[in-house]
Each structure stands twice: as structure tokens, then as C-alpha cells.
Write a protein that holds these residues in place. Structure first.
Motif, short mmCIF file in Angstrom:
data_model
loop_
_atom_site.label_atom_id
_atom_site.label_comp_id
_atom_site.label_asym_id
_atom_site.label_seq_id
_atom_site.Cartn_x
_atom_site.Cartn_y
_atom_site.Cartn_z
N GLU A 258 0.81 -1.22 0.00
CA GLU A 258 0.00 0.00 0.00
C GLU A 258 0.84 1.27 0.00
OE1 GLU A 258 -3.59 0.21 2.17
OE2 GLU A 258 -4.08 -1.89 1.78
N GLU A 259 2.01 1.23 0.65
CA GLU A 259 2.87 2.42 0.62
C GLU A 259 3.46 2.65 -0.77
OE1 GLU A 259 7.16 1.43 2.45
OE2 GLU A 259 5.52 0.66 3.69
N HIS A 260 3.33 1.66 -1.65
CA HIS A 260 3.79 1.81 -3.03
C HIS A 260 2.63 1.95 -4.01
CE1 HIS A 260 8.02 1.18 -2.12
NE2 HIS A 260 7.60 0.32 -1.21
N GLY A 261 1.40 2.10 -3.49
CA GLY A 261 0.24 2.38 -4.33
C GLY A 261 -0.49 1.14 -4.84
N TYR A 262 -0.28 0.00 -4.19
CA TYR A 262 -0.94 -1.24 -4.62
C TYR A 262 -1.57 -1.94 -3.41
CZ TYR A 262 1.43 -0.42 -8.97
OH TYR A 262 1.84 0.15 -10.14
N GLU A 263 -2.65 -2.66 -3.71
CA GLU A 263 -3.39 -3.38 -2.68
C GLU A 263 -3.34 -4.87 -3.03
OE1 GLU A 263 -7.92 -3.13 -1.07
OE2 GLU A 263 -7.65 -3.01 -3.23
N CYS A 264 -2.99 -5.70 -2.04
CA CYS A 264 -3.02 -7.15 -2.25
C CYS A 264 -4.48 -7.58 -2.33
CB CYS A 264 -2.30 -7.85 -1.12
SG CYS A 264 -2.13 -9.62 -1.39
N LYS A 265 -4.83 -8.37 -3.35
CA LYS A 265 -6.24 -8.69 -3.60
C LYS A 265 -6.69 -10.04 -3.07
CE LYS A 265 -8.69 -6.39 -5.01
NZ LYS A 265 -9.44 -5.36 -4.28
N ILE A 266 -5.78 -10.87 -2.64
CA ILE A 266 -6.17 -12.18 -2.11
C ILE A 266 -5.37 -12.48 -0.85
CG2 ILE A 266 -6.98 -13.19 -4.28
CD1 ILE A 266 -4.24 -14.49 -4.60
N TRP B 209 -16.66 -9.76 -13.21
CA TRP B 209 -16.12 -10.83 -12.37
C TRP B 209 -16.90 -10.96 -11.07
CZ3 TRP B 209 -10.08 -10.94 -12.09
CH2 TRP B 209 -9.56 -11.04 -13.38
N THR B 210 -16.82 -12.14 -10.47
CA THR B 210 -17.34 -12.33 -9.12
C THR B 210 -16.23 -11.95 -8.15
OG1 THR B 210 -16.65 -14.65 -9.10
CG2 THR B 210 -18.91 -14.18 -9.81
N SER B 211 -16.54 -11.89 -6.88
CA SER B 211 -15.52 -11.50 -5.90
C SER B 211 -14.54 -12.64 -5.65
CB SER B 211 -16.17 -11.07 -4.59
OG SER B 211 -16.92 -12.13 -4.06
N GLY B 212 -13.33 -12.25 -5.24
CA GLY B 212 -12.32 -13.23 -4.86
C GLY B 212 -11.69 -13.96 -6.02
N SER B 213 -10.70 -14.76 -5.70
CA SER B 213 -10.02 -15.59 -6.70
C SER B 213 -9.50 -16.83 -5.99
CB SER B 213 -8.87 -14.84 -7.36
OG SER B 213 -8.24 -15.64 -8.30
N GLY C 7 -15.44 -6.03 -5.06
CA GLY C 7 -14.21 -5.93 -4.29
C GLY C 7 -12.98 -5.76 -5.18
N TRP C 8 -13.11 -6.14 -6.44
CA TRP C 8 -12.03 -5.89 -7.40
C TRP C 8 -12.02 -4.39 -7.68
CZ3 TRP C 8 -8.61 -9.51 -8.15
CH2 TRP C 8 -8.99 -10.84 -8.05
N ARG C 9 -10.95 -3.93 -8.28
CA ARG C 9 -10.85 -2.53 -8.70
C ARG C 9 -11.01 -2.48 -10.21
NH1 ARG C 9 -8.93 1.28 -5.07
NH2 ARG C 9 -8.46 0.43 -3.02
N PHE D 174 4.37 -19.67 -7.27
CA PHE D 174 3.52 -18.95 -6.32
C PHE D 174 3.11 -17.62 -6.96
CE2 PHE D 174 6.62 -21.51 -4.23
CZ PHE D 174 6.03 -22.05 -3.10
N ILE D 175 1.83 -17.28 -6.91
CA ILE D 175 1.36 -16.04 -7.50
C ILE D 175 0.54 -15.27 -6.48
CG2 ILE D 175 -0.09 -15.01 -9.31
CD1 ILE D 175 0.62 -17.43 -11.08
N VAL D 176 0.86 -13.96 -6.33
CA VAL D 176 0.13 -13.06 -5.44
C VAL D 176 -0.42 -11.93 -6.31
CG1 VAL D 176 0.24 -11.56 -3.42
CG2 VAL D 176 1.67 -13.62 -3.53
N LEU D 177 -1.69 -11.60 -6.15
CA LEU D 177 -2.35 -10.60 -6.98
C LEU D 177 -2.49 -9.25 -6.27
CD1 LEU D 177 -5.25 -12.79 -8.44
CD2 LEU D 177 -2.94 -12.42 -9.36
N PHE D 178 -2.31 -8.18 -7.05
CA PHE D 178 -2.42 -6.81 -6.56
C PHE D 178 -3.24 -5.99 -7.54
CE2 PHE D 178 1.59 -8.54 -5.10
CZ PHE D 178 1.66 -8.15 -3.78
N GLN D 179 -3.76 -4.87 -7.07
CA GLN D 179 -4.34 -3.86 -7.95
C GLN D 179 -3.92 -2.48 -7.45
OE1 GLN D 179 -8.63 -5.23 -8.26
NE2 GLN D 179 -8.13 -4.79 -10.40
#
Length: 190
Positions: free
Chosen positions: A33-41, A113-117, A76-78, A61-66
Motif C-alpha cells: 500500500e505504501e507503493h500504491g498497490y493493494e493485495c487482492k487475495i 467478475w465475481t468476488s475473490g479468486s 471488491g475488485w478494482r 507462487f502467484i500473489v495478486l495486486f491492484q
């Protein structure tokens, strides 16, 4: 060395590697968040299978951000691209060095899309660029672009994916000091 010792040592290395991967994923979630991104899962995406040997252990391993600049949808997605941190420890096809990928995924209609992943959606983010349904070209400065050959196929199997752009960095080059620049600076570059 005996076979027993080799197996024990191999699993000790895997275990330590998984602990380091967890530390890296936790760290980037904390500073996103301090870099302008939110972890989505809450969890990471991964491939698991009881049928294929590649699914017995986790090698990707994959981590999603927006971006926090994009407006929030009811799901909840952006309303904007998805960015991912991908840690590829081993590629069974290429058998190349471990890599970290910063990627940007652009979709036709993320608002539908539906919420979550679910963690089972790993293939949606892992497969593009690794199969014959997509074209990959190098743009410049080690930025690669992936586009679907058939948008109908992408709509049906890849949530309407239109484009992926990514940058790869050898995992052994990643430190706590340079990960913000490599990952979040990579997102900004894409």
C-alpha cells in the motif's frame, strides 16, 4: 552420500526455500500500500494435483495486486488491471533458473467478475505465455507482451484476458532492499 541422506537434504532445502518464499510474499504484502498497490487475495495462487507429479509440490507462487488509484467495484475488485508477483522456483518444461516476475494483466470486462479468486485459478495467471493459445513478443528493456490468439478462447478460459506484460528477474538477485523497486517499480513500468 547415501540415498537416505540425499532425500533428507533435498527436503530440508525445499522446506527452507518455502520459508523464504513465505517471508518474501509476506513482506511485499506488508509494503504494497505504501507503493500504491493493494493485495487482492489472502492466499497465494498455486497448482496442486493428486494426478500429476508437478502438482505434488509447489513450484510456482502467484500473489495478486491492484492499483489503489483504480476505483473499487461492488465485487471488491478494482476497475483496472491486475498485477502479479510470480515466484517461479522451477519450470518443469524449461528447467531454467528460479525467477521472479512482475506482471500486468488487462481484461475486457473486470466489472463482470465475481468476488475473490480461488487458489484453483492459478492456471488463469500462470498459463498465458506458456501455451499455444497466446503469442509472446519482447517489446523492449526486457518487457514481454502476451496476447491471446483467439479472444473467444480467452473469454471462455481466461476471464476475458486481453494482454499480459511482464518483466523477469532472477530470484537470487532479489533482496529486501531492491524488491520494492523490482516489483512495484516493475508494475509502474508496465
Amino acid at each position: 552420500m547415501s540415498l537416505e541422506t540425499n532425500i533428507t537434504n533435498a527436503f530440508a532445502v525445499i522446506h527452507q526455500t518455502y520459508e523464504n518464499v513465505q517471508k518474501l510474499m509476506s513482506f511485499v504484502r506488508e509494503i504494497s500500500e505504501e507503493h500504491g498497490y493493494e493485495c487482492k487475495i489472502d492466499r497465494f495462487l498455486r497448482y496442486k494435483s493428486d494426478v500429476h507429479v508437478d502438482g505434488y509440490y509447489i513450484h510456482d507462487f502467484i500473489v495478486l495486486f491492484q492499483s489503489t488509484d483504480d476505483s473499487i467495484l461492488e465485487t471488491g475488485w478494482r476497475d483496472g488491471p491486475i498485477y502479479s508477483l510470480e515466484i517461479e522456483l522451477f519450470n518443469p518444461t524449461k528447467r531454467d533458473k528460479p525467477m521472479l516476475y512482475a506482471s500486468k494483466y488487462t481484461y475486457a470486462d473486470i466489472a463482470s467478475w465475481t468476488s475473490g479468486s480461488a487458489s484453483g485459478n492459478h492456471y488463469v495467471f500462470y498459463t498465458p505465455g506458456r501455451n499455444d493459445h497466446f503469442d509472446t513478443v519482447e517489446e523492449n528493456d526486457d518487457v514481454y507482451k502476451i496476447t491471446p490468439i483467439n479472444e473467444e478462447h480467452a473469454d471462455k478460459y481466461y476471464l476475458g484476458l486481453r494482454e499480459v506484460r511482464y518483466i523477469g528477474t532472477p530470484l537470487v538477485d532479489i533482496t529486501a532492499d531492491n524488491i520494492p523497486t523490482i516489483l512495484f517499480g516493475g508494475f509502474d513500468k508496465l
